[in-house]
Design a protein around this motif. Structure first.
Motif: not given
Ligand SMILES: Nc1ncnc2c1ncn2[C@@H]1O[C@H](COP(=O)(O)OP(=O)(O)OP(=O)(O)O)[C@@H](O)[C@H]1O
Ligand SMILES: [Mg+2]
Length: 265
Positions: A96-116
């Motif tokens: 479960l933790k691994e899944i949440l970590k992956r979700a967090l990484k993807e959210v961070r990537d999307i935010i970084f892409d929008l406005r670092p």
């Protein structure tokens, strides 16, 4: 959709005509063809913005939203397992933790892409470092960074512009160039900064491509770079040779005050 665009085109055309008339411009001198193709480009830019929103929505839907939905289901599952077998339950929790970590990484990537956000906290050089790190993690590309220390503070709007330009140049390198090596140089003066990005890829016919993308109105990478530089009254020079590679040389003011001062002199 097509009908809406047509109507919008007509309205914009009429407003343009009215504005030019009010400004006292002599309409025929403009040539209707030009007016119309500029209008069309405007509409295409709006469409491109809408497509970009769609892309972001899809990224969130397909990435983090899936992971989180999955995690929510697993929480219930976990509860049941823990009641029966604590070791199995702990294993489930780990997953479960691994899944949440992956979700967090993807959210961070999307935010970084929008406005670092790192632009505000860490500055331009560090943000470019981060961008390059994330690209080289996924691509077989050697990116050599030569970023000089910042002399004076760079206005945020200029930092975003440089970041977006570097991002698009690197996107193009990944997508089109077949390059193995890229060099990014950033040098800061008191009034201007100089960005040079060079790849050793297949190269392209710059003039012809710019003509084509303007006509087709479907690609906005290069046009977006040119537009940003133009708006900030910078200079851009793109040199590309087939089989040798491509070099972008871009000069931008470090803040808008520079432009005002220069304008007054
Ligand atoms: N570094 C490069 N090496 C080789 N060709 C390039 C390079 N950069 C751009 N091009 C060429 O220029 C064209 C236009 O680039 P541009 O960024 O405007 O559009 P795109 O990348 O095709 O689409 P978009 O950026 O809108 O996703 C590309 O399709 C490609 O043929
Ligand atoms: Mg592009």
């Amino acid at each position: 959709m097509a009908e809406n665009i047509k109507n919008a085109e007509r309205v914009i055309h009429q407003i343009n005509v009215a504005l030019k008339y009010l400004e006292g411009d002599i309409l025929p001198a403009l040539g209707m063809d030009n007016v119309e193709s500029e209008m069309l480009l405007g509409i295409k830019i709006l469409e491109a913005q809408e497509n970009e929103r769609k892309r972001i929505a899809r990224d969130i839907h397909d990435g983090p939203a899936q992971y989180i939905a999955n995690a929510v289901m697993r929480v219930d599952f976990c509860k049941r397992i823990i009641e029966k077998n604590i070791d199995e339950g702990l294993k489930e929790l780990f997953e479960l933790k691994e899944i949440l970590k992956r979700a967090l990484k993807e959210v961070r990537d999307i935010i970084f892409d929008l406005r670092p956000m790192s632009l505000d906290d860490l500055g331009l050089n560090q943000t470019i470092h981060e961008l390059v790190k994330s690209i080289t993690q996924d691509h077989d590309l050697i990116i050599n960074l030569k970023l000089k220390p910042v002399k004076d503070e760079i206005e945020p709007i200029i930092q975003v512009a440089v970041f977006r330009i570097v991002q698009e140049i690197l996107n193009n390198v990944k997508k089109h160039s077949k390059a193995k090596n890229v060099e990014i140089k950033l040098d800061y003066g008191l009034k201007y900064l100089m960005l040079v990005v060079n790849d050793d890829g297949i190269g392209f016919d710059v003039e012809k491509t710019l003509d084509e993308v303007k006509k087709r109105g479907e690609s906005f990478g290069l046009l977006g770079i040119m537009e940003r530089v133009k708006q900030l009254q910078g200079d851009i020079h793109i040199e590309s040779k087939r089989g040798i590679g491509t070099t972008f040389k871009i000069k931008l003011p470090v803040n808008r005050k520079v432009l005002k001062d220069e304008g007054e002199n």
